[in-house]
Design a protein around this motif. Structure first.
Motif, PDB file in Angstrom:
ATOM      1  N   ILE A 185       2.687 -11.113   6.617  1.00  0.00           N
ATOM      2  CA  ILE A 185       2.755 -11.103   5.159  1.00  0.00           C
ATOM      3  C   ILE A 185       2.669 -12.543   4.631  1.00  0.00           C
ATOM      4  O   ILE A 185       3.408 -13.418   5.069  1.00  0.00           O
ATOM      5  N   GLU A 198       7.513  -9.853   0.250  1.00  0.00           N
ATOM      6  CA  GLU A 198       6.981  -8.565   0.671  1.00  0.00           C
ATOM      7  C   GLU A 198       7.909  -7.881   1.680  1.00  0.00           C
ATOM      8  O   GLU A 198       7.712  -6.704   2.020  1.00  0.00           O
ATOM      9  N   ASN A 255      11.960  -1.150   2.464  1.00  0.00           N
ATOM     10  CA  ASN A 255      12.060   0.060   1.640  1.00  0.00           C
ATOM     11  C   ASN A 255      11.234   1.200   2.230  1.00  0.00           C
ATOM     12  O   ASN A 255      11.636   2.364   2.167  1.00  0.00           O
ATOM     13  N   GLU A 256      10.084   0.842   2.815  1.00  0.00           N
ATOM     14  CA  GLU A 256       9.216   1.866   3.395  1.00  0.00           C
ATOM     15  C   GLU A 256       9.749   2.380   4.723  1.00  0.00           C
ATOM     16  O   GLU A 256       9.447   3.502   5.124  1.00  0.00           O
ATOM     17  N   ASP A 257      10.513   1.535   5.427  1.00  0.00           N
ATOM     18  CA  ASP A 257      11.033   1.948   6.734  1.00  0.00           C
ATOM     19  C   ASP A 257      12.500   1.551   6.861  1.00  0.00           C
ATOM     20  O   ASP A 257      12.834   0.504   7.428  1.00  0.00           O
ATOM     21  N   ASP A 311      10.843  -6.931   1.100  1.00  0.00           N
ATOM     22  CA  ASP A 311      11.477  -5.824   0.381  1.00  0.00           C
ATOM     23  C   ASP A 311      10.693  -4.524   0.573  1.00  0.00           C
ATOM     24  O   ASP A 311      11.267  -3.463   0.851  1.00  0.00           O
ATOM     25  N   GLU A 312       9.381  -4.618   0.423  1.00  0.00           N
ATOM     26  CA  GLU A 312       8.527  -3.442   0.555  1.00  0.00           C
ATOM     27  C   GLU A 312       8.581  -2.874   1.966  1.00  0.00           C
ATOM     28  O   GLU A 312       8.651  -1.657   2.164  1.00  0.00           O
ATOM     29  N   ILE A 313       8.570  -3.758   2.964  1.00  0.00           N
ATOM     30  CA  ILE A 313       8.617  -3.328   4.363  1.00  0.00           C
ATOM     31  C   ILE A 313       9.895  -2.546   4.647  1.00  0.00           C
ATOM     32  O   ILE A 313       9.875  -1.467   5.253  1.00  0.00           O
TER      33      ILE A 313
END
Length: 245
Positions: free
Chosen positions: A39, A44, A50-52, A46-48
């Motif tokens: 990344i 980013e 949140n997705e897992d 946070d997104e990782i």
């Protein structure tokens, strides 16, 4: 499935994935995976996560070691002093930042130096340099930062070239920059390599190639050189202990 990973940019040649994959196999650790998350922006993360939400641990490499601090819920006390995070433990949604670079560097430097009394030059002022600084302080080794830009807390590479007494006084050189890393193996920090002597020690945090251009310059002068591989092993093992504590 227990999940772990590494964030950074770029991650073309990652030590961590290979290390942990082999560790899981060698020690018969089942139900674990280790993935790479390349990344360009630390936020980013946070997104990782949140997705897992099953991810328990993250290692952090260049250039995100300082920026991820803003994403932590808590910091280990020593990590607060260092000002950089390279290991994150996620438990019950709480993110705690640690710095295992400090552990890896300190525990590999001291035996290598032995009884040698030295002063150090830290090449680079990025996230990795913060752990090196703290380790040198704790080992009572005087140091100077060296950077391309002038600042009241650091000298420049031009200063090294113009004042030979600096290299004559500071015999431990620690490269915390990525210069010399594969595939750009010819690169090296702009130190006056002709001033290296048999009294110098070069500790290059780069580990690929095993002998960097900077290390070879010191070896050619009769000095000693060490790459960052042992430090990586020690910091990775420290990460695993944190994730399983």
């Amino acid at each position: 499935m227990r999940k772990f990973g590494l964030i950074g940019h770029p991650l073309t040649h990652s030590f961590s994935k290979k290390f942990f994959t082999e560790k899981f196999e060698k020690e018969g650790i089942e139900g674990c995976s280790y993935e790479l998350f390349d990344i360009p922006n630390a936020f980013e993360l946070d997104e990782i996560l949140n997705e897992d939400p099953e991810i328990e641990g993250i290692n952090v490499t260049i250039p995100h070691k300082e920026d991820v601090i803003a994403l932590m819920d808590d910091l280990e006390e020593a990590c607060e002093e260092i000002g950089a995070v390279n290991c994150i433990h996620i438990q019950d949604g709480i993110r705690t930042g640690y710095n295992t670079d400090y552990i890896g560097f300190k525990n590999s430097l001291s035996p290598w130096l032995g009884d040698a009394k030295v002063k150090a030059l830290i090449l680079g002022t990025g996230g990795a340099s913060k752990a090196i600084k703290q380790a040198l302080i704790d080992l009572d080794i005087d140091f100077l930062y060296v950077s391309r830009t002038e600042d009241e807390e650091q000298i420049t590479y031009d200063d090294l070239a113009s004042d030979p007494e600096i290299m004559n006084t500071y015999h431990l050189i620690v490269n915390t920059t990525p210069l010399g890393t594969f595939p750009n193996v010819e690169g090296m920090p702009a130190i006056p390599s002709e001033q290296l002597t048999a009294s110098h020690f070069v500790y290059d945090l780069v580990y690929n190639p095993p002998v960097t251009t900077l290390m070879q310059a010191c070896l050619d002068a009769g000095g000693k050189a060490k790459n960052g591989y042992e430090m990586l092993i020690l910091q990775a093992e420290a990460s695993w202990e944190i994730w399983n504590s």
